[in-house]
Structures are given as structure tokens and as C-alpha cells.
Design a protein around this motif. Sequence first.
Motif, PDB file in Angstrom:
ATOM      1  N   MET A   6       0.807  -1.219   0.000  1.00  0.00           N
ATOM      2  CA  MET A   6       0.000   0.000   0.000  1.00  0.00           C
ATOM      3  C   MET A   6       0.839   1.267   0.000  1.00  0.00           C
ATOM      4  SD  MET A   6      -3.576  -0.339   1.964  1.00  0.00           S
ATOM      5  CE  MET A   6      -4.045   1.252   1.340  1.00  0.00           C
ATOM      6  N   ALA A   7       2.117   1.128   0.379  1.00  0.00           N
ATOM      7  CA  ALA A   7       3.006   2.282   0.342  1.00  0.00           C
ATOM      8  C   ALA A   7       3.380   2.642  -1.100  1.00  0.00           C
ATOM      9  CB  ALA A   7       4.264   2.005   1.169  1.00  0.00           C
ATOM     10  N   ARG A   8       2.972   1.805  -2.027  1.00  0.00           N
ATOM     11  CA  ARG A   8       3.251   2.075  -3.445  1.00  0.00           C
ATOM     12  C   ARG A   8       1.943   2.442  -4.153  1.00  0.00           C
ATOM     13  NH1 ARG A   8       8.127  -1.845  -5.363  1.00  0.00           N
ATOM     14  NH2 ARG A   8       9.288  -1.766  -3.401  1.00  0.00           N
ATOM     15  N   PRO A   9       1.817   3.715  -4.568  1.00  0.00           N
ATOM     16  CA  PRO A   9       0.582   4.149  -5.228  1.00  0.00           C
ATOM     17  C   PRO A   9       0.235   3.280  -6.435  1.00  0.00           C
ATOM     18  CG  PRO A   9       2.088   6.007  -4.911  1.00  0.00           C
ATOM     19  CD  PRO A   9       2.797   4.785  -4.421  1.00  0.00           C
ATOM     20  N   GLU A  10       1.245   2.752  -7.117  1.00  0.00           N
ATOM     21  CA  GLU A  10       1.006   1.901  -8.284  1.00  0.00           C
ATOM     22  C   GLU A  10       0.166   0.679  -7.928  1.00  0.00           C
ATOM     23  OE1 GLU A  10       3.794   3.524  -7.784  1.00  0.00           O
ATOM     24  OE2 GLU A  10       4.774   4.081  -9.655  1.00  0.00           O
ATOM     25  N   VAL A  11       0.454   0.091  -6.761  1.00  0.00           N
ATOM     26  CA  VAL A  11      -0.262  -1.113  -6.334  1.00  0.00           C
ATOM     27  C   VAL A  11      -1.719  -0.767  -6.034  1.00  0.00           C
ATOM     28  CG1 VAL A  11      -0.387  -2.908  -4.556  1.00  0.00           C
ATOM     29  CG2 VAL A  11       1.840  -2.195  -5.450  1.00  0.00           C
ATOM     30  N   VAL A  12      -1.916   0.376  -5.386  1.00  0.00           N
ATOM     31  CA  VAL A  12      -3.282   0.817  -5.062  1.00  0.00           C
ATOM     32  C   VAL A  12      -4.054   1.100  -6.348  1.00  0.00           C
ATOM     33  CG1 VAL A  12      -4.649   2.597  -3.916  1.00  0.00           C
ATOM     34  CG2 VAL A  12      -2.550   1.771  -2.842  1.00  0.00           C
ATOM     35  N   LEU A  13      -3.411   1.773  -7.296  1.00  0.00           N
ATOM     36  CA  LEU A  13      -4.088   2.091  -8.559  1.00  0.00           C
ATOM     37  C   LEU A  13      -4.414   0.817  -9.336  1.00  0.00           C
ATOM     38  CD1 LEU A  13      -2.056   5.284  -9.554  1.00  0.00           C
ATOM     39  CD2 LEU A  13      -4.437   5.187  -8.797  1.00  0.00           C
ATOM     40  N   ASP A  14      -3.519  -0.175  -9.285  1.00  0.00           N
ATOM     41  CA  ASP A  14      -3.809  -1.468  -9.934  1.00  0.00           C
ATOM     42  C   ASP A  14      -5.072  -2.093  -9.359  1.00  0.00           C
ATOM     43  OD1 ASP A  14      -1.741  -1.367 -11.670  1.00  0.00           O
ATOM     44  OD2 ASP A  14      -0.447  -2.786 -10.628  1.00  0.00           O
ATOM     45  N   PHE A  15      -5.226  -1.950  -8.041  1.00  0.00           N
ATOM     46  CA  PHE A  15      -6.442  -2.478  -7.404  1.00  0.00           C
ATOM     47  C   PHE A  15      -7.675  -1.725  -7.898  1.00  0.00           C
ATOM     48  CE2 PHE A  15      -9.477  -1.648  -3.871  1.00  0.00           C
ATOM     49  CZ  PHE A  15     -10.056  -2.908  -3.814  1.00  0.00           C
ATOM     50  N   LEU A  16      -7.596  -0.390  -7.894  1.00  0.00           N
ATOM     51  CA  LEU A  16      -8.767   0.409  -8.270  1.00  0.00           C
ATOM     52  C   LEU A  16      -9.112   0.240  -9.750  1.00  0.00           C
ATOM     53  CD1 LEU A  16      -7.944   3.686  -6.281  1.00  0.00           C
ATOM     54  CD2 LEU A  16      -9.577   1.894  -5.652  1.00  0.00           C
ATOM     55  N   GLN A  17      -8.117  -0.193 -10.538  1.00  0.00           N
ATOM     56  CA  GLN A  17      -8.374  -0.417 -11.964  1.00  0.00           C
ATOM     57  C   GLN A  17      -8.632  -1.895 -12.263  1.00  0.00           C
ATOM     58  OE1 GLN A  17      -4.799   1.462 -13.395  1.00  0.00           O
ATOM     59  NE2 GLN A  17      -5.666   3.524 -13.246  1.00  0.00           N
ATOM     60  N   PHE A  18      -8.911  -2.662 -11.196  1.00  0.00           N
ATOM     61  CA  PHE A  18      -9.276  -4.081 -11.316  1.00  0.00           C
ATOM     62  C   PHE A  18      -8.171  -4.940 -11.943  1.00  0.00           C
ATOM     63  CE2 PHE A  18     -13.943  -2.545 -11.724  1.00  0.00           C
ATOM     64  CZ  PHE A  18     -14.033  -2.418 -10.356  1.00  0.00           C
ATOM     65  N   PHE A  71     -16.239   5.861  -5.340  1.00  0.00           N
ATOM     66  CA  PHE A  71     -15.695   7.026  -6.032  1.00  0.00           C
ATOM     67  C   PHE A  71     -14.234   6.809  -6.444  1.00  0.00           C
ATOM     68  CE2 PHE A  71     -19.514   9.021  -4.630  1.00  0.00           C
ATOM     69  CZ  PHE A  71     -19.724  10.068  -5.511  1.00  0.00           C
ATOM     70  N   ALA A  72     -13.472   6.083  -5.649  1.00  0.00           N
ATOM     71  CA  ALA A  72     -12.077   5.830  -6.000  1.00  0.00           C
ATOM     72  C   ALA A  72     -11.983   4.954  -7.240  1.00  0.00           C
ATOM     73  CB  ALA A  72     -11.349   5.180  -4.825  1.00  0.00           C
ATOM     74  N   ILE A  73     -12.793   3.894  -7.275  1.00  0.00           N
ATOM     75  CA  ILE A  73     -12.764   2.999  -8.430  1.00  0.00           C
ATOM     76  C   ILE A  73     -13.221   3.754  -9.682  1.00  0.00           C
ATOM     77  CG2 ILE A  73     -13.917   0.996  -9.466  1.00  0.00           C
ATOM     78  CD1 ILE A  73     -13.839  -0.272  -6.591  1.00  0.00           C
ATOM     79  N   GLY A  74     -14.308   4.504  -9.567  1.00  0.00           N
ATOM     80  CA  GLY A  74     -14.790   5.295 -10.697  1.00  0.00           C
ATOM     81  C   GLY A  74     -13.732   6.260 -11.205  1.00  0.00           C
ATOM     82  N   THR A  75     -13.096   6.966 -10.279  1.00  0.00           N
ATOM     83  CA  THR A  75     -12.078   7.950 -10.663  1.00  0.00           C
ATOM     84  C   THR A  75     -10.875   7.287 -11.324  1.00  0.00           C
ATOM     85  OG1 THR A  75     -12.738   9.333  -8.796  1.00  0.00           O
ATOM     86  CG2 THR A  75     -10.599   9.812  -9.814  1.00  0.00           C
ATOM     87  N   ALA A  76     -10.388   6.212 -10.710  1.00  0.00           N
ATOM     88  CA  ALA A  76      -9.206   5.537 -11.252  1.00  0.00           C
ATOM     89  C   ALA A  76      -9.479   4.973 -12.646  1.00  0.00           C
ATOM     90  CB  ALA A  76      -8.752   4.421 -10.306  1.00  0.00           C
ATOM     91  N   GLN A  77     -10.695   4.449 -12.835  1.00  0.00           N
ATOM     92  CA  GLN A  77     -11.062   3.919 -14.154  1.00  0.00           C
ATOM     93  C   GLN A  77     -11.107   5.048 -15.180  1.00  0.00           C
ATOM     94  OE1 GLN A  77     -11.865   0.637 -14.811  1.00  0.00           O
ATOM     95  NE2 GLN A  77     -11.982  -0.212 -12.754  1.00  0.00           N
TER      96      GLN A  77
END
Lengths: 150, 166
Positions: free
Chosen positions: A30-42, B151-157
Motif C-alpha cells: 500500500m506504500a506504493r501508489p502503483e499497487v493501489v491504482l492497480d487495485f482500483l483499476q481491477f 468514487f475511488a474505483i470510478g475515478t481511477a477507471q
Amino acid sequence: MSDDAQSPLFLPVIFVGGLVFGLGLAVSGMARPEVVLDFLQFEDFGLLFVMGGAAVVTGVTFAVATRYLDRAPLTATEYTRRVKEFDRNVVVGGAIFGVGWGISGICPGAAYASFGVGNYVILWAIAGMFVGAYAQGYARSRLASTTEGN
Amino acid sequence: MDALTPLLAADSLFPRGVLPYLVGGLLVGLGAAVIYLATGIIAGASTFLESTLSYVSRVERFNRFTYVQSRDWRVVFTLGIVAGAAVWGFALAPDPGIWTTDVQWWRLLGGGVLVGIGTRLGKGCTSGHGVCGVGSLSNTSLANVATFMTFAIGTAQLVQAVGVSP
């Protein structure tokens, strides 16, 4: 708190707790924004296990302590659960937080941990969070004083 | 089609495996549990922002009693988080050494500002609501988490869809 006779162990224990907390944030990625963004982008659902695993540990701890234990040894504070009042701000704030999290991949605890792994670039995010928290507090202070003035 | 196929395989759901996530999450919970059992304090990471501002700002809101009396230990807690992550990053990690992000500075700054506003308005963050609040089965926290996740998932997508990377 500083007026009371505080246990000499208070700050050391807080530090050790923070240390384990930060270690966990680093281990989990979680200290790596890339990992968090990968999660949010499925692209990687691992983060479900971070929040899930952490919430199970705190959940069991809170349940046992509030039911079977008396008071915290270092502060004599009664054990309670974290229950905050619900109002519109909880949802509006959550939405703003979510948009920010989705843009940056960074939340407060994870940002401090990210700095710990040497990520000086994250200071942009930490500076941003302080600016945001200041703007929020300033606006609400102003709002409160104008309401009282009327 | 390409985007859907990976969802069928467990491997692609967890390209980095599950273990680091689970171990990390248990440690996050353990850190909060250590503080709670010793002091009764339910630690969240975002109040540090407001309580620390009380050192330098005269704005009334930051100088409320709860912030001023907790600001010292919140600094210690945050230093602990930084130190704990450093222990992993520079000693225990399989590839120890300095790590920096490729995410662009304006995303970090702009996202950070929104995170700062939202977490304080919404009374908590991923650790306060997401870990301790959910662990408390608090309806307020569950509502906050559901909102920020959506909102985070929507924004990131959306960010990905318009082609911003990293």
C-alpha cells in the motif's frame, strides 16, 4: 494528557504500534501508489486482503477487549469501539476522499509509509494532504464564526 | 475481450500473489491492536494532519482540546509508521533499497489535496474508517468506506480511460 501522570511506556508503545502498522503497509504494497491504482483499476485484487485482514484483527481485538477486559493498562481508559456519528459530511467527505485516492493512489497512512521506503516524491502528496486539511479546517472555522455572528 | 478473459483465472486476479497482502494487512491490524490494548486509543492516520497543524496554526478548529492533547503522540505514531516502512524497505524486503513512485507529481499533489479535505470532512480515512471503523462494525464507517471505494474505483477507471499513465 500531558498534565496527567502518564506512563513512561505510553509513547514507546505508540511508537512500536506505529512501527508494526507501517511495516504492514510496506509489506502489503500500500506504500506504493502503483499497487493501489492497480487495485482500483481491477488489475490486482490483493488489496481486499489488506483491509480485510486488518479489519479482522482489529474486529477480534475490539470485541474481546470491550467484552472481557476492564481498562487499558497505560491510560486507564475504558475500551470502546470506534463509532462516529453519521451525518451528510461522512458521505460527502468519503466521496471527495475517494476521488483523491483514485487520482493519486495515496491515503494518509500509506503516504507516511511510502516516505519510509525512501519515496521522497510522495512529499507532493503529503504536502497536498496538509493543504487540503488546512483548507477544510479554515473553511469550517470561518463558517462556524459567521453562523455564531448572526 | 482481452479485458474480460483474465478475470476468469485466479492467477490474474492476484498477479502478485495473496500472501504479502494478507501478511501486510494482519500486521496493520496488529499495530492498531497493540496501541488499543495498551492505551485504549483507536488509532487512525489522518487526524495527524489536523492535530499537527495546531503546532503552527491559530485557526480555532485545529486547536480544539482533542487535537492539542493528542498531537504529541500522533507525531510519534506517524514517525513509527515511517520507521516501520523503512525497516521493510531498507532491510527486510527481498529487494532492499530506496523506492520512488512513477505517478506524476500533479496527481500526487491534486489527489493529496482532495484526500486531505475528504478525510477530515468525512471523519476518517482508510485506517480510521476502513480498518478500525469496519472492525467496530460501525454503520457510519461502512457507509464511508462504501462511498470512498465507489468514487475511488470510478475515478481511477476514468483516469485510465483518458490515458493518464503513470
